[in-house]
Write a protein that holds these residues in place. Structure first.
Motif, PDB file in Angstrom:
ATOM      1  N   ARG A   1       0.843  -1.209   0.000  1.00  0.00           N
ATOM      2  CA  ARG A   1       0.000   0.000   0.000  1.00  0.00           C
ATOM      3  C   ARG A   1       0.877   1.257   0.000  1.00  0.00           C
ATOM      4  O   ARG A   1       0.586   2.224  -0.720  1.00  0.00           O
ATOM      5  CB  ARG A   1      -0.928  -0.009   1.224  1.00  0.00           C
ATOM      6  CG  ARG A   1      -1.955   1.107   1.200  1.00  0.00           C
ATOM      7  CD  ARG A   1      -2.944   1.005   2.351  1.00  0.00           C
ATOM      8  NE  ARG A   1      -3.997   2.012   2.212  1.00  0.00           N
ATOM      9  CZ  ARG A   1      -4.984   2.187   3.060  1.00  0.00           C
ATOM     10  NH1 ARG A   1      -5.101   1.411   4.105  1.00  0.00           N
ATOM     11  NH2 ARG A   1      -5.894   3.129   2.861  1.00  0.00           N
ATOM     12  N   THR A   2       1.934   1.244   0.771  1.00  0.00           N
ATOM     13  CA  THR A   2       2.872   2.374   0.799  1.00  0.00           C
ATOM     14  C   THR A   2       3.426   2.651  -0.605  1.00  0.00           C
ATOM     15  O   THR A   2       3.528   3.809  -1.021  1.00  0.00           O
ATOM     16  CB  THR A   2       4.042   2.075   1.764  1.00  0.00           C
ATOM     17  OG1 THR A   2       3.487   1.756   3.034  1.00  0.00           O
ATOM     18  CG2 THR A   2       5.001   3.248   1.874  1.00  0.00           C
TER      19      THR A   2
ATOM     20  N   ILE B   1       0.840   4.341  -2.732  1.00  0.00           N
ATOM     21  CA  ILE B   1       0.730   5.754  -2.339  1.00  0.00           C
ATOM     22  C   ILE B   1       1.855   6.569  -2.983  1.00  0.00           C
ATOM     23  O   ILE B   1       1.634   7.660  -3.511  1.00  0.00           O
ATOM     24  CB  ILE B   1       0.761   5.894  -0.796  1.00  0.00           C
ATOM     25  CG1 ILE B   1      -0.509   5.281  -0.195  1.00  0.00           C
ATOM     26  CG2 ILE B   1       0.910   7.349  -0.373  1.00  0.00           C
ATOM     27  CD1 ILE B   1      -0.480   5.134   1.314  1.00  0.00           C
TER      28      ILE B   1
ATOM     29  N   ALA C   1      -4.663   5.123  -1.666  1.00  0.00           N
ATOM     30  CA  ALA C   1      -3.882   6.335  -1.419  1.00  0.00           C
ATOM     31  C   ALA C   1      -4.684   7.417  -0.700  1.00  0.00           C
ATOM     32  O   ALA C   1      -4.142   8.458  -0.360  1.00  0.00           O
ATOM     33  CB  ALA C   1      -3.355   6.878  -2.741  1.00  0.00           C
ATOM     34  N   GLY C   2      -5.970   7.192  -0.487  1.00  0.00           N
ATOM     35  CA  GLY C   2      -6.799   8.169   0.227  1.00  0.00           C
ATOM     36  C   GLY C   2      -7.033   9.447  -0.545  1.00  0.00           C
ATOM     37  O   GLY C   2      -7.430  10.471   0.019  1.00  0.00           O
TER      38      GLY C   2
END
Lengths: 97, 487
Positions: free
Chosen positions: B383-384, B387, B435-436
């Motif tokens: 996930r990082t 992002i 990534a929001g």
């Protein structure tokens, strides 16, 4: 591969009662999903930090005071179980084995 | 006809006293009663409350200066995941089929304060888990453009209601695409906000580090008005940061000349329906004609987003849904039980549908001892990387333009027995939630079978105003959003 027995164990941990034949069905479906997600193993993540929050907030605190959402009686009215002395009455938790 | 109006037009009509809120509300209730048996967008109709709220709104219009919001008196609908005090809120699950929340979600309070009229609660996949609304305990929502096809999901009822003029706007939730995908499949505008932009207090949690709330509307302008009313920090939701709320309508109508648009190569090509790609290419050409500069970019970790999601989301979901045990709220088991464990088994196996059971079991498995690092932690690390993909690309371009869904609305029943193929329907929306960042779904054409296609505009965190500006500029030179289904 998750076996039928492992599925039954996971279901027990999640407090899901399985019906007849469901363990086989879920075993098949879960295995195909897990096989798909295992493609992450090909990604090199050495030295990469794990993300659990995306906007950078950390340790959000507030004053330790009660925020009222609703009244006690309204909350207790939500249960379908008997209420005694403002508590929900449930089946016995500890039983003789 | 009154139901054809946009939210802005309805607000203007109310302001000019061309009609009253009671008239508007009665008209919409009649329309819902006529169409809902075929579409199944609403699961609860709140006729009496709606008419009371409309009367209150009309009183406000009678006093000069009393009306403060363009939402005042305008009828809307809410996905059945928003707590509405005293009005059944089921998440379309049998496990809480009769639950009447004792308090309103923060966004519901905000809409009430603005004088909104709530027509009812809208259909969804159970606990927002699905891409077709087929996982609702109350039957599937039909696509207004073709009743044999799905409306998308999980906010399928919210999208179908807007597309069929059964509400002027609705609210939905988006965890992996649940606002944008149904909006795209039904030809509505749908906005997935930055993580934390809108309070989630009182909205049943699905996957807490992914969940967002946003509007579905007939136009970009309308979506901006709704976002204005619901955005901002809330002390009841500590994930809402102290970021100022801009005037979302201010930049609408401005030129996008010189805007840098990135086309991520991973979102085009293989796996996309040719008609979807064709519509997108035409839309991109129109954005260029408006003066935008378009270039190809790359987000190399895109292909791992669905895998990340199907580890992290079920993990969070299994923890969140542990609270549905039929004790403090929710329905009791039908038959007799022996002890507490047996009670849980019965409540949860009778109450949850198959998709929820699958996801709870995946979540339980990936969080269990011995597997946590291999699955959950690994997913959070990838996930990082996803992002970082977005951070890098936004150094170079202002927004990204992609399809919302690789395929148009599919047939009801087509994917129901193949969970993985259903999951892959969200391949272009899930990275955004990873990534929001915010993303807007805008109608951008139709397939040769007359099925809607949506364009996704993605921007950096808290840049909703920019997305709305781009969407509005596109809308001004196109007519897609004005097309209506024949029902």
């Amino acid at each position: 591969m998750l076996s039928k027995k492992e599925i039954e164990h996971i279901a027990m941990l999640a407090r899901l009662g399985l019906k007849k034949g469901e363990a086989e069905k879920f075993s098949r479906q879960l295995n195909s999903i897990l096989e798909y997600v295992r493609q992450l193993n090909e990604v090199d993540t050495d030295g990469v930090e794990a993300t659990s929050q995306v906007t950078g907030l950390e340790n959000v605190s507030r004053k330790d005071t009660v925020l009222r959402f609703c009244e006690k009686d309204e909350l207790l009215a939500c249960t379908e179980l008997p209420v005694e002395r403002d508590q929900v009455k449930v089946k016995s938790v500890i039983t003789e084995s | 006809m009154m139901h054809d109006l946009t939210l802005s037009e309805a607000a203007a009509g109310l302001q000019k006293k061309e009609f009253s809120s009671v008239e508007l509300t009665k008209h919409m209730l009649e329309r819902i009663k006529e169409l809902n048996p075929r579409i199944n967008a609403y699961v609860t109709l709140t006729e009496e409350e709606a008419l009371n709220q409309a009367e209150e709104a009309d009183k406000m219009f009678g006093k000069s200066g009393a009306v403060k919001s363009p939402l005042c008196g305008v009828p809307m609908g809410l996905k059945d995941i928003f707590n509405t005090r005293g009005v059944k809120t089921t998440c379309c699950s049998r496990v809480i089929r009769d639950f009447e929340p004792p308090y309103d979600a923060t966004v519901v309070s905000k809409l009430r304060d603005s004088g909104s009229v709530m027509l009812g609660k809208l259909n969804m996949d159970e606990f927002a888990c699905g891409s077709s609304t087929e996982h609702s305990a109350f039957g599937v929502t039909k696509n207004p453009w073709d009743l044999s096809r799905v409306a998308g999901g999980s906010s399928g009822g919210s999208a179908a209601a807007v597309a069929a003029d059964m509400a002027y706007y609705t609210l939905g939730t988006d965890t992996g695409g649940s606002i944008r995908q149904p909006a795209s499949l039904c030809s509505a505008v749908g906005l997935k906000v930055t993580y934390g932009r809108v309070s989630r207090s009182g909205v049943t949690a699905m996957a807490s580090s992914w969940d967002t709330i946003g509007p579905l509307a007939k136009t970009v302008e309308d979506a901006a008005l709704v976002l204005q009313a619901i955005a901002g920090k809330d002390r009841r939701d500590s994930t809402t940061p102290d970021v100022s709320v801009p005037d979302y309508s201010k930049n609408l109508g401005e030129s996008i000349k010189g805007l840098k648009i990135g086309l991520p190569k991973e979102y085009f090509g293989e796996g996309i329906d040719p008609d979807v790609e064709k519509a997108l290419r035409a839309a991109i050409k129109q954005l260029e004609d408006l003066g935008a500069e378009v270039k190809e970019v790359s987000l190399p970790y895109t292909k791992y987003a669905v895998a990340v999601y199907y580890i992290a989301m079920p993990a969070e979901l299994s923890a969140n849904l542990a609270r549905f045990d039929g004790i403090r709220y929710g329905s009791k088991p039908a038959g007799a039980v022996t002890d507490m464990i047996d009670y849980y088994y019965h409540v949860r196996s009778e109450g949850f549908g198959d998709e929820i059971k699958r996801r709870i079991m995946i979540g339980t498995y990936v969080l269990s001892a011995g597997y946590f690092d291999a699955y959950y932690k690994k997913a959070q690390k990838v996930r990082t990387l996803i992002i970082r993909d977005f951070e890098n690309v936004f150094k170079d371009v202002d927004v990204l333009v992609t399809p919302v869904s690789p395929i148009p609305a599919f047939k009801i029943g087509e994917k129901i027995d193949d969970p993985l193929s259903m999951y892959l329907a969200d391949v272009f929306t899930i990275p955004v939630n990873c990534a929001g960042v915010p993303a807007l779904s805008v109608p951008c054409g139709f397939t040769s079978d007359n099925l809607p296609v949506g364009m996704q505009i993605i921007g950096p965190q808290f840049k909703e105003d920019l997305l709305l500006k781009v969407g509005a500029a596109y809308e001004q030179v196109t007519e897609w959003h004005k097309r209506k289904p024949v029902i």
